[in-house]
Design a protein around this motif. Structure first.
Motif, PDB file in Angstrom:
ATOM      1  N   GLN A  79       3.864 -16.048   6.529  1.00  0.00           N
ATOM      2  CA  GLN A  79       2.592 -15.556   7.059  1.00  0.00           C
ATOM      3  C   GLN A  79       2.173 -16.348   8.294  1.00  0.00           C
TER       4      GLN A  79
ATOM      5  N   GLU B 251       5.775 -10.324 -13.207  1.00  0.00           N
ATOM      6  CA  GLU B 251       6.725 -10.645 -12.133  1.00  0.00           C
ATOM      7  C   GLU B 251       8.161 -10.343 -12.555  1.00  0.00           C
TER       8      GLU B 251
ATOM      9  N   MET C 106       3.941 -12.161   0.306  1.00  0.00           N
ATOM     10  CA  MET C 106       4.614 -12.823   1.429  1.00  0.00           C
ATOM     11  C   MET C 106       4.356 -14.320   1.353  1.00  0.00           C
TER      12      MET C 106
ATOM     13  N   THR D 189      -1.825  -3.186  -6.104  1.00  0.00           N
ATOM     14  CA  THR D 189      -2.164  -4.334  -6.947  1.00  0.00           C
ATOM     15  C   THR D 189      -3.263  -4.013  -7.962  1.00  0.00           C
TER      16      THR D 189
ATOM     17  N   ARG E  95       5.802  -0.229  -6.939  1.00  0.00           N
ATOM     18  CA  ARG E  95       4.979  -0.841  -5.898  1.00  0.00           C
ATOM     19  C   ARG E  95       5.547  -0.720  -4.481  1.00  0.00           C
ATOM     20  N   PRO E  96       6.854  -0.978  -4.276  1.00  0.00           N
ATOM     21  CA  PRO E  96       7.364  -0.920  -2.905  1.00  0.00           C
ATOM     22  C   PRO E  96       7.288   0.456  -2.256  1.00  0.00           C
TER      23      PRO E  96
ATOM     24  N   TYR F 267       3.090  -2.185   1.768  1.00  0.00           N
ATOM     25  CA  TYR F 267       1.733  -2.631   1.470  1.00  0.00           C
ATOM     26  C   TYR F 267       1.559  -4.139   1.623  1.00  0.00           C
ATOM     27  N   LYS F 268       2.640  -4.901   1.529  1.00  0.00           N
ATOM     28  CA  LYS F 268       2.547  -6.350   1.689  1.00  0.00           C
ATOM     29  C   LYS F 268       2.420  -6.782   3.145  1.00  0.00           C
ATOM     30  N   ASP F 269       2.642  -5.870   4.075  1.00  0.00           N
ATOM     31  CA  ASP F 269       2.604  -6.235   5.491  1.00  0.00           C
ATOM     32  C   ASP F 269       1.196  -6.662   5.906  1.00  0.00           C
ATOM     33  N   SER F 270       1.088  -7.835   6.506  1.00  0.00           N
ATOM     34  CA  SER F 270      -0.184  -8.208   7.130  1.00  0.00           C
ATOM     35  C   SER F 270      -0.383  -7.348   8.372  1.00  0.00           C
TER      36      SER F 270
END
Length: 346
Positions: free
Chosen positions: A6, A166, A1, A42, A50-51, A319-322
């Motif tokens: 953020q 990437e 993110m 990660t 990953r998503p 998983y990227k969600d804070s």
């Protein structure tokens, strides 16, 4: 993110936006959380998609502790008693769900749910009980992560850069979007061709990636319902009506034969409004399903829930969600921008 995003999300949380959203949606709403995998996406040895990872085990434990404090977590039978018999739900009811039936649901999520005494629902791809090899999206990611090629001509995309991690993740995302748009038979052929082009062997079923029936029965005994998510996870509008019906009926039969419980809930593969239609909703009703779950952003008012029990909206988690973004999602921020679209339910 991105750093700017953020900071914006953290600012919204500090300004009390989750509390404002809670008041806006009110207490008479159903929130359904949509998890997939509980793992560390990660980690250096993680080669799957990953998503499809919703949270690390540590973040999941933190999320569940917060959920237990701010919502009334309900079981599937409690929800169905509301839908079928009109029995009341508690204020701010919330249902925890997982799609696909990955083994980490049993190894990582189940102990946390059991410790906190939280019920949940796991929607199983029933063919994976006997054949726990990676599904097509993980298979694509594995090929693209493990190939020695730095550039390659990929099905549906043409020549792609694979020179960095990437670039490989970007190619995977682009390829999966393209594959989801084509008929199921063409998709499976393209996945097989991908492995050949990238010169990576087809993935093995060992170690297993999905739960087995003994683990399913253990979780059911601990108040974790296990329900069908089709046999093979096709997008149901990308196969014939006959094949769609067979996927629904056979996955229901598998669950019932292995667990001695009625299979009364279903989650649509991919879950967007274009991935199912009124005919498929009708099939579910004819087969005796009492609820079905999409990935249209939730929550959902109880009034809408009564009207559309086979198109229940969910909160998709990544998983990227804070932790701040998690709270904003659960309190319904994305749902404000998602114009409700429901197929006709007869």
């Amino acid at each position: 993110m991105a750093k700017r995003s953020q900071l914006a999300i953290a600012a919204l949380a500090r300004l009390g936006v989750p509390r404002l959203l809670d008041g806006l949606w009110g207490k008479q709403r159903l929130t359904v959380l949509a998890y997939h995998r509980i793992a560390d996406a990660t980690a250096p040895d993680f080669v799957h998609y990953r998503p499809n990872v919703s949270a690390t085990p540590q973040m999941f434990a933190r999320q569940m502790a917060w959920i237990a404090k701010h919502f009334n977590v309900i079981s599937l039978p409690v929800l169905h008693a509301f839908l079928i018999k009109g029995r009341p739900l508690p204020a701010r009811p919330l249902l925890i769900t997982f799609d696909d039936g990955y083994l980490d649901n049993y190894l990582q999520a189940f102990p946390i749910l059991k410790r906190l005494q939280l019920p949940a629902v796991i929607f199983l791809i029933t063919s994976r009980m006997a054949r726990p090899a990676p599904p097509w999206w993980d298979e694509c990611a594995l090929y693209l992560n493990l190939t020695a090629h730095q550039r390659a001509e990929l099905p549906l995309l043409g020549e792609c850069d694979l020179s960095t991690p990437e670039a490989r993740r970007a190619a995977t995302d682009q390829l999966l979007r393209a594959l989801k748009r084509i008929p199921e038979s063409e998709k499976q052929a393209a996945v097989r061709r991908l492995g050949e082009l990238l010169e990576v062997p087809a993935p093995s079923a060992h170690p297993p990636l999905f739960v087995n029936w003994d683990q399913v029965r253990e979780m059911i005994a601990a108040n974790i319902a296990c329900m069908p998510h089709t046999v093979n996870h096709p997008i149901l509008t990308r196969v014939s009506a006959e094949e769609a019906y067979r996927e629904l009926a056979e996955s229901k039969a598998h669950i019932e034969a292995q667990t001695d419980q009625q299979a009364t809930a279903f989650a649509y593969p991919n879950g967007t409004p274009s991935d199912y239609n009124s005919a498929i909703v009708g099939m579910l009703r004819d087969l005796g399903f009492q609820s079905a779950y999409t990935l249209t952003p939730g929550p959902m008012s109880l009034r809408a829930l009564r009207r559309y029990p086979l198109q229940i909206r969910r909160v998709f988690l990544l998983y990227k969600d804070s932790f701040d973004l998690f709270k904003l999602k659960v309190m319904g921020l994305p749902a404000l921008a998602a114009r409700p679209h429901y197929h006709k339910e007869i």
